[in-house]
Each structure stands twice: as structure tokens, then as C-alpha cells.
Design a protein around this motif. Structure first.
Motif, mmCIF file in Angstrom:
data_model
loop_
_atom_site.group_PDB
_atom_site.id
_atom_site.type_symbol
_atom_site.label_atom_id
_atom_site.label_comp_id
_atom_site.label_asym_id
_atom_site.label_seq_id
_atom_site.Cartn_x
_atom_site.Cartn_y
_atom_site.Cartn_z
ATOM 1 N N GLU A 12 -8.244 -8.180 -8.418
ATOM 2 C CA GLU A 12 -6.849 -8.545 -8.651
ATOM 3 C C GLU A 12 -5.898 -7.349 -8.584
ATOM 4 O O GLU A 12 -4.678 -7.520 -8.544
ATOM 5 C CB GLU A 12 -6.725 -9.214 -10.025
ATOM 6 C CG GLU A 12 -7.358 -10.598 -10.088
ATOM 7 C CD GLU A 12 -7.464 -11.121 -11.511
ATOM 8 O OE1 GLU A 12 -7.099 -10.363 -12.449
ATOM 9 O OE2 GLU A 12 -7.944 -12.257 -11.684
ATOM 10 N N CYS A 13 -6.447 -6.132 -8.550
ATOM 11 C CA CYS A 13 -5.600 -4.936 -8.497
ATOM 12 C C CYS A 13 -4.856 -4.808 -7.169
ATOM 13 O O CYS A 13 -3.822 -4.127 -7.095
ATOM 14 C CB CYS A 13 -6.443 -3.689 -8.718
ATOM 15 S SG CYS A 13 -7.036 -3.477 -10.402
ATOM 16 N N THR A 14 -5.384 -5.426 -6.119
ATOM 17 C CA THR A 14 -4.727 -5.418 -4.808
ATOM 18 C C THR A 14 -4.687 -6.843 -4.276
ATOM 19 O O THR A 14 -5.628 -7.616 -4.479
ATOM 20 C CB THR A 14 -5.474 -4.508 -3.808
ATOM 21 O OG1 THR A 14 -6.844 -4.927 -3.714
ATOM 22 C CG2 THR A 14 -5.416 -3.048 -4.254
ATOM 23 N N ALA A 15 -3.603 -7.179 -3.568
ATOM 24 C CA ALA A 15 -3.418 -8.554 -3.104
ATOM 25 C C ALA A 15 -3.843 -8.753 -1.648
ATOM 26 O O ALA A 15 -4.055 -9.882 -1.217
ATOM 27 C CB ALA A 15 -1.959 -8.961 -3.266
ATOM 28 N N GLN A 16 -3.937 -7.655 -0.901
ATOM 29 C CA GLN A 16 -4.241 -7.745 0.532
ATOM 30 C C GLN A 16 -4.833 -6.420 0.988
ATOM 31 O O GLN A 16 -5.085 -5.542 0.173
ATOM 32 C CB GLN A 16 -2.953 -8.038 1.305
ATOM 33 C CG GLN A 16 -1.860 -7.012 1.069
ATOM 34 C CD GLN A 16 -0.506 -7.462 1.583
ATOM 35 O OE1 GLN A 16 -0.365 -8.546 2.110
ATOM 36 N NE2 GLN A 16 0.498 -6.609 1.436
ATOM 37 N N PHE A 17 -5.067 -6.293 2.298
ATOM 38 C CA PHE A 17 -5.591 -5.040 2.836
ATOM 39 C C PHE A 17 -4.815 -3.856 2.276
ATOM 40 O O PHE A 17 -3.585 -3.812 2.333
ATOM 41 C CB PHE A 17 -5.501 -5.046 4.361
ATOM 42 C CG PHE A 17 -5.737 -3.694 4.982
ATOM 43 C CD1 PHE A 17 -6.979 -3.099 4.901
ATOM 44 C CD2 PHE A 17 -4.707 -3.026 5.634
ATOM 45 C CE1 PHE A 17 -7.209 -1.838 5.467
ATOM 46 C CE2 PHE A 17 -4.923 -1.779 6.204
ATOM 47 C CZ PHE A 17 -6.173 -1.182 6.117
ATOM 48 N N THR A 18 -5.549 -2.914 1.687
ATOM 49 C CA THR A 18 -4.942 -1.757 1.039
ATOM 50 C C THR A 18 -5.607 -0.495 1.578
ATOM 51 O O THR A 18 -6.778 -0.243 1.289
ATOM 52 C CB THR A 18 -5.123 -1.834 -0.487
ATOM 53 O OG1 THR A 18 -4.526 -3.046 -0.965
ATOM 54 C CG2 THR A 18 -4.473 -0.649 -1.178
ATOM 55 N N PRO A 19 -4.893 0.301 2.372
ATOM 56 C CA PRO A 19 -5.530 1.462 2.999
ATOM 57 C C PRO A 19 -5.875 2.556 2.004
ATOM 58 O O PRO A 19 -5.139 2.807 1.058
ATOM 59 C CB PRO A 19 -4.474 1.945 3.998
ATOM 60 C CG PRO A 19 -3.175 1.461 3.449
ATOM 61 C CD PRO A 19 -3.489 0.152 2.782
ATOM 62 N N VAL A 20 -7.019 3.215 2.262
ATOM 63 C CA VAL A 20 -7.417 4.384 1.498
ATOM 64 C C VAL A 20 -7.344 5.634 2.378
ATOM 65 O O VAL A 20 -7.490 6.744 1.893
ATOM 66 C CB VAL A 20 -8.834 4.183 0.914
ATOM 67 C CG1 VAL A 20 -9.903 4.240 2.003
ATOM 68 C CG2 VAL A 20 -9.126 5.175 -0.195
ATOM 69 N N VAL A 21 -7.120 5.417 3.682
ATOM 70 C CA VAL A 21 -6.817 6.513 4.608
ATOM 71 C C VAL A 21 -5.477 6.202 5.261
ATOM 72 O O VAL A 21 -4.951 5.101 5.128
ATOM 73 C CB VAL A 21 -7.919 6.701 5.674
ATOM 74 C CG1 VAL A 21 -9.256 7.043 5.018
ATOM 75 C CG2 VAL A 21 -8.059 5.474 6.564
ATOM 76 N N ASP A 22 -4.940 7.175 5.974
ATOM 77 C CA ASP A 22 -3.608 7.108 6.585
ATOM 78 C C ASP A 22 -3.162 5.675 6.900
ATOM 79 O O ASP A 22 -3.826 4.946 7.633
ATOM 80 C CB ASP A 22 -3.613 7.934 7.866
ATOM 81 C CG ASP A 22 -2.209 8.219 8.384
ATOM 82 O OD1 ASP A 22 -1.301 7.404 8.158
ATOM 83 O OD2 ASP A 22 -2.038 9.279 9.024
ATOM 84 N N ALA A 23 -2.021 5.286 6.334
ATOM 85 C CA ALA A 23 -1.524 3.915 6.503
ATOM 86 C C ALA A 23 -1.118 3.600 7.937
ATOM 87 O O ALA A 23 -0.809 2.450 8.250
ATOM 88 C CB ALA A 23 -0.344 3.678 5.559
ATOM 89 N N ALA A 24 -1.118 4.599 8.823
ATOM 90 C CA ALA A 24 -0.842 4.337 10.240
ATOM 91 C C ALA A 24 -1.950 3.501 10.874
ATOM 92 O O ALA A 24 -1.742 2.864 11.911
ATOM 93 C CB ALA A 24 -0.691 5.656 11.001
ATOM 94 N N TYR A 25 -3.135 3.490 10.241
ATOM 95 C CA TYR A 25 -4.231 2.647 10.716
ATOM 96 C C TYR A 25 -4.086 1.256 10.106
ATOM 97 O O TYR A 25 -4.116 1.094 8.886
ATOM 98 C CB TYR A 25 -5.589 3.231 10.320
ATOM 99 C CG TYR A 25 -5.908 4.569 10.941
ATOM 100 C CD1 TYR A 25 -6.118 4.689 12.315
ATOM 101 C CD2 TYR A 25 -6.028 5.707 10.156
ATOM 102 C CE1 TYR A 25 -6.430 5.917 12.882
ATOM 103 C CE2 TYR A 25 -6.344 6.938 10.719
ATOM 104 C CZ TYR A 25 -6.539 7.035 12.081
ATOM 105 O OH TYR A 25 -6.848 8.252 12.633
ATOM 106 N N ALA A 26 -3.951 0.252 10.964
ATOM 107 C CA ALA A 26 -3.835 -1.128 10.500
ATOM 108 C C ALA A 26 -5.226 -1.727 10.262
ATOM 109 O O ALA A 26 -6.233 -1.204 10.753
ATOM 110 C CB ALA A 26 -3.091 -1.966 11.540
ATOM 111 N N ASP A 27 -5.258 -2.825 9.531
ATOM 112 C CA ASP A 27 -6.517 -3.527 9.283
ATOM 113 C C ASP A 27 -7.231 -3.848 10.596
ATOM 114 O O ASP A 27 -8.458 -3.770 10.694
ATOM 115 C CB ASP A 27 -6.218 -4.809 8.503
ATOM 116 C CG ASP A 27 -7.474 -5.494 7.982
ATOM 117 O OD1 ASP A 27 -8.555 -4.882 8.030
ATOM 118 O OD2 ASP A 27 -7.368 -6.643 7.526
ATOM 119 N N SER A 28 -6.466 -4.191 11.625
ATOM 120 C CA SER A 28 -7.048 -4.555 12.918
ATOM 121 C C SER A 28 -7.685 -3.375 13.649
ATOM 122 O O SER A 28 -8.418 -3.559 14.619
ATOM 123 C CB SER A 28 -5.976 -5.184 13.817
ATOM 124 O OG SER A 28 -4.900 -4.280 14.008
#
Length: 230
Positions: A12-28
Motif C-alpha cells: 500500500e506504500c505505492t499505488a503504481q510503478f515506482t522507479p528505484v533507478v532513474d525515472a527516465a526509464y519507463a515501466d515499458s
């Protein structure tokens, strides 16, 4: 706190894909990578060589159209056999089951906190095949708390930290290290959730024996509960 409730609270701490490395990388951009002993292709790879493993990962990403390789939670691996830090002639004492989630991206990539916390501890773990520079964050909420561990960082990542320092969700607080400083691995982040640190500081077992796996599965739940990589 009952274990199932603990897992639910982490999720519940995160609602969706949450990056742990550079946010320039998308889930896809992420591709699931299998480095287990059951991967037949790895039998043709020199798993004692960080360069050979990195070449395999680069080829895998090129073939799959990805930019980030990830995976490894509870994966039984042969890549630790090269290091006396993990290896043992007694099969019951051999540590080869991975307790974190690895994210394979280039050295220098920014590391982000998936949720807000404070710096619990940090250390340069210099054993061959170890974490190298490592940071542990503590995350406290009203009725529960847990820790996250970030291994294989750059040495410069430790230089400006202080214990108790506040880290915001999404904040860059470290960068990935090179093979020369990260324990001799291809550049990647070892990310792990820990329920009880057991008095460790700047370090915590990231690889388990089969004999102790039940304990560590309970104390180190699936990191994808937070990251939600699909």
C-alpha cells in the motif's frame, strides 16, 4: 504485526510503478531477466566473469528491445560460486539463493527512494563479490516500519550521507558504481526489503542458504511489492 498484514501494508506504500533507478526509464523499458541455474543459455556463459555476464545482459536487452533488465528474487544462482564469500564445500552452507531484486542499468545511474525514509546506515563492503558501497534506509509509519537496502553503489554515494538524514520519496540519494567498486559485478542495483535488520549496519545478507531460506523469505519480502514493475 502479522506477516500477511505486513506485506499488504508495504504494498500500500505505492499505488503504481515506482522507479528505484532513474525515472527516465519507463515501466515499458523493463525486461525480466533469468539468471537462475535453470536457464540453459547461461551454461554457455562464463558466470565467473563480470564482463561476460554484462555482455549477456546487453545482448538480452538488445534482442528484447528493453533498456533495463530486472529480476532475481529467490532465484538460485551459480554466479556466486566464484567468490569464497558465498561458496562453501558443504551444500547446506552454500549461499546461492538471491533475496533481493536486481536492476541492471549503466554505472552512474541515479538511485531513487521509492518511499520517504531516513538513512539508517551505510558502509563500503569490500569482500570480493560483496555489495561494495551499500546504503540502508529506514521507513517508519504510524503502526509499522521496515528497511530498504541498496547495494553496488558508487563510493562517492557515501561521501555526503549522515545517519538520520531525511530522504524524500523519489529523491536521488545515490548512484550506481562501476565493476571496480561494486564487488566486481556488471553495474546493477541490488534492492532489498528487510523487516528486521538484526543489528546489521550498512550490510545485510542478500543471498541465503537453502537451510535458512524460510527465515529470510519471511524477513525479506518481494521487493516488487514496492516497485510494481509489470
Amino acid at each position: 504485526m502479522e506477516h500477511r498484514l505486513f506485506l499488504n501494508r508495504i504494498a500500500e506504500c505505492t499505488a503504481q510503478f515506482t522507479p528505484v533507478v532513474d525515472a527516465a526509464y519507463a515501466d515499458s523499458d523493463y525486461r525480466f531477466l533469468d539468471l537462475s541455474t535453470t536457464n540453459e543459455i547461461l551454461k554457455e556463459v562464463d558466470t565467473s566473469s563480470s564482463e561476460a555476464i554484462q555482455l549477456y545482459i546487453n545482448t538480452f536487452l538488445a534482442k528484447t528491445g528493453g533498456r533495463v533488465a530486472y529480476g532475481g528474487y529467490l532465484e538460485k544462482r551459480s554466479i556466486y560460486d566464484r567468490s569464497l564469500y558465498f561458496n562453501n564445500d558443504n551444500p547446506e552452507l552454500k549461499r546461492n539463493i538471491h533475496l533481493g531484486l536486481d536492476v541492471w542499468v549503466p554505472a552512474g545511474t541515479a538511485i531513487l527512494a521509492p518511499v520517504a525514509g531516513t538513512v539508517h546506515s551505510f558502509k563500503d563492503n569490500t569482500n570480493y563479490g560483496d555489495y561494495g558501497p551499500c546504503i540502508v534506509l529506514e521507513h517508519r509509519f504510524e503502526d509499522f516500519h521496515f528497511y530498504t537496502l541498496y547495494g553496488h553503489l558508487s563510493r562517492a554515494s557515501l561521501s555526503a550521507l549522515t545517519v538520520g538524514q531525511k530522504i524524500s520519496a523519489g529523491q536521488t540519494f545515490a548512484h550506481l558504481g562501476t565493476s571496480e567498486e561494486n564487488g566486481d559485478y556488471g553495474p546493477h542495483l541490488h534492492f532489498q526489503i528487510i523487516k528486521d535488520m538484526q543489528e546489521f549496519k550498512g550490510d545485510y545478507p542478500g543471498v541465503s542458504t537453502h537451510k535458512k531460506l524460510d527465515f529470510y523469505k519471511n524477513n525479506c519480502p518481494d521487493p516488487n511489492l514496492l516497485l510494481k514493475i509489470s
